[in-house]
Design a protein around this motif. Sequence first.
Motif, PDB file in Angstrom:
ATOM      1  N   LEU A  46      -3.407   6.451   1.006  1.00  0.00           N
ATOM      2  CA  LEU A  46      -1.964   6.316   1.173  1.00  0.00           C
ATOM      3  C   LEU A  46      -1.633   6.019   2.627  1.00  0.00           C
ATOM      4  O   LEU A  46      -0.596   6.407   3.155  1.00  0.00           O
ATOM      5  N   SER A  47      -2.547   5.341   3.280  1.00  0.00           N
ATOM      6  CA  SER A  47      -2.390   4.877   4.655  1.00  0.00           C
ATOM      7  C   SER A  47      -3.122   3.549   4.763  1.00  0.00           C
ATOM      8  O   SER A  47      -3.899   3.189   3.872  1.00  0.00           O
ATOM      9  N   ALA A  87      10.773   9.225   0.035  1.00  0.00           N
ATOM     10  CA  ALA A  87      10.161   8.000  -0.463  1.00  0.00           C
ATOM     11  C   ALA A  87       9.138   8.338  -1.541  1.00  0.00           C
ATOM     12  O   ALA A  87       8.586   9.441  -1.576  1.00  0.00           O
ATOM     13  N   ARG A  88       8.898   7.372  -2.393  1.00  0.00           N
ATOM     14  CA  ARG A  88       7.785   7.438  -3.345  1.00  0.00           C
ATOM     15  C   ARG A  88       6.834   6.326  -2.944  1.00  0.00           C
ATOM     16  O   ARG A  88       7.236   5.149  -2.890  1.00  0.00           O
ATOM     17  N   ILE A  89       5.607   6.694  -2.603  1.00  0.00           N
ATOM     18  CA  ILE A  89       4.638   5.710  -2.131  1.00  0.00           C
ATOM     19  C   ILE A  89       3.443   5.685  -3.070  1.00  0.00           C
ATOM     20  O   ILE A  89       3.132   6.673  -3.737  1.00  0.00           O
ATOM     21  N   THR A  91      -0.471   3.299  -4.134  1.00  0.00           N
ATOM     22  CA  THR A  91      -1.383   2.162  -4.006  1.00  0.00           C
ATOM     23  C   THR A  91      -2.197   2.067  -5.286  1.00  0.00           C
ATOM     24  O   THR A  91      -2.492   3.093  -5.919  1.00  0.00           O
ATOM     25  N   VAL A 103       0.315  -2.251  -2.968  1.00  0.00           N
ATOM     26  CA  VAL A 103       1.070  -1.104  -2.461  1.00  0.00           C
ATOM     27  C   VAL A 103       2.518  -1.235  -2.917  1.00  0.00           C
ATOM     28  O   VAL A 103       3.086  -2.329  -2.937  1.00  0.00           O
ATOM     29  N   ARG A 104       3.095  -0.103  -3.281  1.00  0.00           N
ATOM     30  CA  ARG A 104       4.525  -0.053  -3.599  1.00  0.00           C
ATOM     31  C   ARG A 104       5.156   1.116  -2.853  1.00  0.00           C
ATOM     32  O   ARG A 104       4.587   2.212  -2.785  1.00  0.00           O
ATOM     33  N   ILE A 105       6.328   0.873  -2.304  1.00  0.00           N
ATOM     34  CA  ILE A 105       7.099   1.898  -1.612  1.00  0.00           C
ATOM     35  C   ILE A 105       8.505   1.879  -2.174  1.00  0.00           C
ATOM     36  O   ILE A 105       9.181   0.843  -2.139  1.00  0.00           O
ATOM     37  N   ASN A 106       8.934   2.996  -2.742  1.00  0.00           N
ATOM     38  CA  ASN A 106      10.248   3.089  -3.380  1.00  0.00           C
ATOM     39  C   ASN A 106      10.456   1.993  -4.418  1.00  0.00           C
ATOM     40  O   ASN A 106      11.531   1.391  -4.510  1.00  0.00           O
ATOM     41  N   LEU A 115       2.643   1.461   5.060  1.00  0.00           N
ATOM     42  CA  LEU A 115       2.507   2.886   4.772  1.00  0.00           C
ATOM     43  C   LEU A 115       2.553   3.727   6.049  1.00  0.00           C
ATOM     44  O   LEU A 115       3.047   4.853   6.048  1.00  0.00           O
ATOM     45  N   TRP A 118       5.810   5.270   7.320  1.00  0.00           N
ATOM     46  CA  TRP A 118       6.420   6.401   6.625  1.00  0.00           C
ATOM     47  C   TRP A 118       5.765   7.728   6.976  1.00  0.00           C
ATOM     48  O   TRP A 118       6.438   8.757   7.030  1.00  0.00           O
TER      49      TRP A 118
END
Length: 362
Positions: A46-47, A87-89, A91, A103-106, A115, A118
């Motif tokens: 998640l990075s 946020a909702r993060i 991969t 990757v998806r963010i929100n 990433l 955030w």
Amino acid sequence: MALTKITLQNFRNHAASELAETAHFNLLVGENGAGKTNVLEALSLLSPGRGLRRAALGDLARKPDPDAEAGAFAIGASLIEQGQTSARIGTYTEADRPTRRLVRINGADASASALSEWHAVSWLTPAMDGLFTDSAGARRRFVDRMALAVEPGHAKHTSSLENALRERNKLLETGGDARWLDAIEAQVAQHGAVVAQNRARLITLLADELSALPPEPFARPILTYRPGGPIDVAELLAELARARPRDRAAGRALTGPHRDELEVVMASSGAAAASCSTGEQKAMLIAITLAHGVLASSGRPSVLLLDEVAAHLDPVRRTELFRRLRQGKAQVWMTGTELAPFADIESEAAIWRVSGGELKRL
């Protein structure tokens, strides 16, 4: 608190795992091979980058049948700031593209480098114990990962630098158009100077944090950044142009931030870290990790992943480690084969028993 409502789908040996109601301290306890480090690896993804194991994407998806083709996996988490979901993060990969990371963010598509804008993720694993005797490249990757705490956009510049250097090497080998070479070297200089300056700034900040630490119980390291070339854009560009004949003969660029080195010595003895005992090296790594944790948690959520650290420390160092982690702002995730080493923090930790890729909250 940084992460909660964490989900792993078809990741390593986890078919479907969820970790909710997390805490400042989070413990994963179980036998070797149960899947504890797999959870840490998922969080590290998640990075930006390839995670704490630097594994190929095609090796990450769960395979019920060892002979099955690579499938898809998904990792998601809610990011918490001041008790509120910010946020909702996540991969993931797709079955028809198992080697492409998405990757998806929100709910929106994003780049992996986004990433780091955030939150910050840091880790210390047993595989890192040989960092000081490893290659200079391994230490550069170590520095670059830490530099994201100082500059979230650092990953973009390191990626652009690597791409530009590869293109320059090809042009030198094939004798490509000089004007195109000029343009590529401008990219190398532009991104290379930023990378070098970010690294230098990180080491300066780390040195300040480390200087405030007592020499015991963790050995205090002294860090020195040795640039592999000029860190000014114009100077680096001029050096690249002058070095074309030499670099063409060598088949690679011999000047630039891809030649940087991190030198580490133990403050109390002045001995190079590479020549210190394994215990002293481990102590210095922990000191660096703790100092970096202070930087990483300045101004944004941060997560610290510690794989099998507590079990290898004596009671004095273990107590001091927990004390410093308790005072820090980073959310902490630790693994162990048993609860005994975590007795000092057991009452304040969220604890999961891990067995065969399944989680049970204790």
